[in-house]
Design a protein around this motif. Structure first.
Motif, PDB file in Angstrom:
ATOM      1  N   THR A   1      -7.625  -2.017   2.713  1.00 18.59           N
ATOM      2  CA  THR A   1      -8.012  -0.896   1.868  1.00 18.59           C
ATOM      3  C   THR A   1      -9.362  -0.692   2.270  1.00 18.59           C
ATOM      4  OG1 THR A   1      -6.905  -1.509   0.109  1.00 18.59           O
ATOM      5  CG2 THR A   1      -8.706  -0.336  -0.656  1.00 18.59           C
TER       6      THR A   1
ATOM      7  N   ASN B   1      -7.635   4.734  -4.645  1.00 23.47           N
ATOM      8  CA  ASN B   1      -8.641   3.641  -4.618  1.00 23.47           C
ATOM      9  C   ASN B   1      -9.504   3.945  -3.278  1.00 23.47           C
ATOM     10  OD1 ASN B   1      -7.653   2.555  -6.920  1.00 23.47           O
ATOM     11  ND2 ASN B   1      -6.235   1.379  -5.994  1.00 23.47           N
ATOM     12  N   ILE B   2      -8.671   4.447  -2.181  1.00 22.14           N
ATOM     13  CA  ILE B   2      -9.442   4.463  -0.962  1.00 22.14           C
ATOM     14  C   ILE B   2     -10.246   5.797  -1.055  1.00 22.14           C
ATOM     15  CG2 ILE B   2      -8.783   5.150   1.439  1.00 22.14           C
ATOM     16  CD1 ILE B   2      -6.449   3.429   1.300  1.00 22.14           C
TER      17      ILE B   2
ATOM     18  N   LEU C   1       0.869  -1.179  -0.088  1.00 18.62           N
ATOM     19  CA  LEU C   1      -0.024  -0.080   0.071  1.00 18.62           C
ATOM     20  C   LEU C   1       0.860   1.300  -0.096  1.00 18.62           C
ATOM     21  CD1 LEU C   1      -2.988  -0.759   2.607  1.00 18.62           C
ATOM     22  CD2 LEU C   1      -3.076  -0.377   0.175  1.00 18.62           C
TER      23      LEU C   1
ATOM     24  N   THR D   1      -7.225  -3.546  -8.333  1.00 20.38           N
ATOM     25  CA  THR D   1      -5.911  -3.211  -7.592  1.00 20.38           C
ATOM     26  C   THR D   1      -5.183  -4.265  -7.239  1.00 20.38           C
ATOM     27  OG1 THR D   1      -7.094  -1.255  -6.288  1.00 20.38           O
ATOM     28  CG2 THR D   1      -5.036  -2.224  -5.330  1.00 20.38           C
TER      29      THR D   1
ATOM     30  N   VAL E   1     -11.128  -2.826  -5.792  1.00 26.87           N
ATOM     31  CA  VAL E   1     -10.072  -3.845  -5.162  1.00 26.87           C
ATOM     32  C   VAL E   1      -9.765  -4.877  -5.987  1.00 26.87           C
ATOM     33  CG1 VAL E   1      -9.939  -5.455  -3.480  1.00 26.87           C
ATOM     34  CG2 VAL E   1     -11.023  -3.295  -2.651  1.00 26.87           C
TER      35      VAL E   1
ATOM     36  N   ALA F   1     -10.646   2.909   3.966  1.00 25.56           N
ATOM     37  CA  ALA F   1     -11.796   3.566   3.327  1.00 25.56           C
ATOM     38  C   ALA F   1     -13.005   3.800   4.061  1.00 25.56           C
ATOM     39  CB  ALA F   1     -12.181   2.736   1.880  1.00 25.56           C
TER      40      ALA F   1
ATOM     41  N   SER G   1      -2.973   4.029  -4.031  1.00 24.47           N
ATOM     42  CA  SER G   1      -3.522   3.634  -3.067  1.00 24.47           C
ATOM     43  C   SER G   1      -4.624   4.598  -2.440  1.00 24.47           C
ATOM     44  CB  SER G   1      -2.634   2.916  -1.763  1.00 24.47           C
ATOM     45  OG  SER G   1      -1.900   1.966  -2.384  1.00 24.47           O
TER      46      SER G   1
END
Length: 302
Positions: free
Chosen positions: A233, A29-30, A19, A197, A194, A237, A26
């Motif tokens: 993640t 995405n979060i 991460l 990723t 996810v 998040a 990262s």
């Protein structure tokens, strides 16, 4: 046992390192997952905050049974007790109203007092007011009871306005549907984000994974860091979505406070309880871990 714990700590360490190795990707995405997750959190906060207000408003349907003019108060009370016993599971409250008390209440009103003075006798009947309990089939059950009671021999008229009950039922169903769609949307975004990723991470780490397999690493050992990557993640998040929702509610409550004060009330939107929030974050972590597992199953065969 020590080996199992050491393997999991190693997998978590590898997931955190991966991460941090790609901070921009990262964080992107979060942030996407957090922004999407903030929508159902905000909607749930509004519903939770509206619940005390809704309690102050009578939303349970009431059925009024007007007895025939010749039915005395004693028989009216007997009928009320009978209805209470036979339909205890559906009746929230049952009240027998004496026609003399009803007339006295009307005479106390200035708009009715003069008109009632010319009446030679009390024209009002004894009545029974039944409040139905709030259930999933509230509207249909109230309609069924009203139709059944209208055929009782001592009952002259049954008054029940089912239109607003049906509208309320439709609004509640619509609200539940919207929350369900938001939850499905969050799940789709979490899975898609996810999944991609982990797929990219697996492709980048393909040589490392191949070497680990050559030296005897099991599939569980190879995939475990990616599962932790998905779960972490989801965890980050979820926490970020709580911070975003809290910040949004603080700004929103400032405007609501000025509006509510102008009406002489104090209304504040607050987050759901801690148990609800913790459950939501855990569910996001589980969905993210399952998405990582799915991605590794499809893209780690090399």
């Amino acid at each position: 046992m020590k080996t199992w714990i050491r393997h999991h700590f190693y997998a978590m360490h590898i997931a955190i390192r991966r991460l941090l190795a790609t901070p921009f990707s990262s964080l992107t995405n979060i942030a996407v997952i957090a922004l999407v997750l903030a929508l159902p959190l905000l909607a749930s906060s509004i519903l939770v905050s509206m619940e005390p207000v809704a309690r102050n408003v009578s939303v349970n349907p009431a059925i009024t049974l007007f007895m025939k003019a010749e039915v005395p108060l004693a028989e009216t009370r007997e009928l009320g007790e009978q209805l209470q016993q036979e339909n205890q599971a559906y009746i929230e409250k049952l009240e027998v109203i004496d026609k003399n008390d009803a007339l006295a209440g009307l005479r106390a009103s200035e708009s009715w007092s003069n008109a009632l003075k010319v009446l030679p006798r009390n024209p009002l009947p004894n009545s029974i007011v039944v409040t139905i309990k709030a259930t999933n089939d509230q509207a249909s059950k109230a309609q069924e009871l009203a139709q059944a009671w209208s055929s009782l021999p001592n009952v002259d008229t049954v008054q029940f306005d089912s239109a607003w009950v049906q509208k309320l039922d439709a609004i509640l169903s619509f609200t539940r549907g919207v929350l369900l769609l938001l939850a499905i949307g969050v799940a789709v975004v979490v899975v898609g984000t996810v999944f991609n990723t982990v797929r990219m991470q697996a492709l980048v780490q393909r040589e490392e994974i191949a070497v680990a397999r050559l030296v005897g690493a099991t599939e569980s050992f190879v995939r475990r860091p990616f599962l932790y990557l998905g779960a972490l993640t989801g965890l980050v998040a979820g926490v970020l979505s709580l911070l975003l929702t809290t910040f949004g509610l603080a700004s929103l409550n400032g405007a609501i406070a000025r509006l509510s004060q102008s009406y002489g009330t104090d209304f504040v939107i607050r987050l759901p309880d801690v148990t609800w929030l913790a459950t939501a974050i855990v569910l996001v972590m589980i969905v993210a871990a399952l998405a990582a597992q799915w991605s590794m199953t499809r893209h780690s065969r090399f």
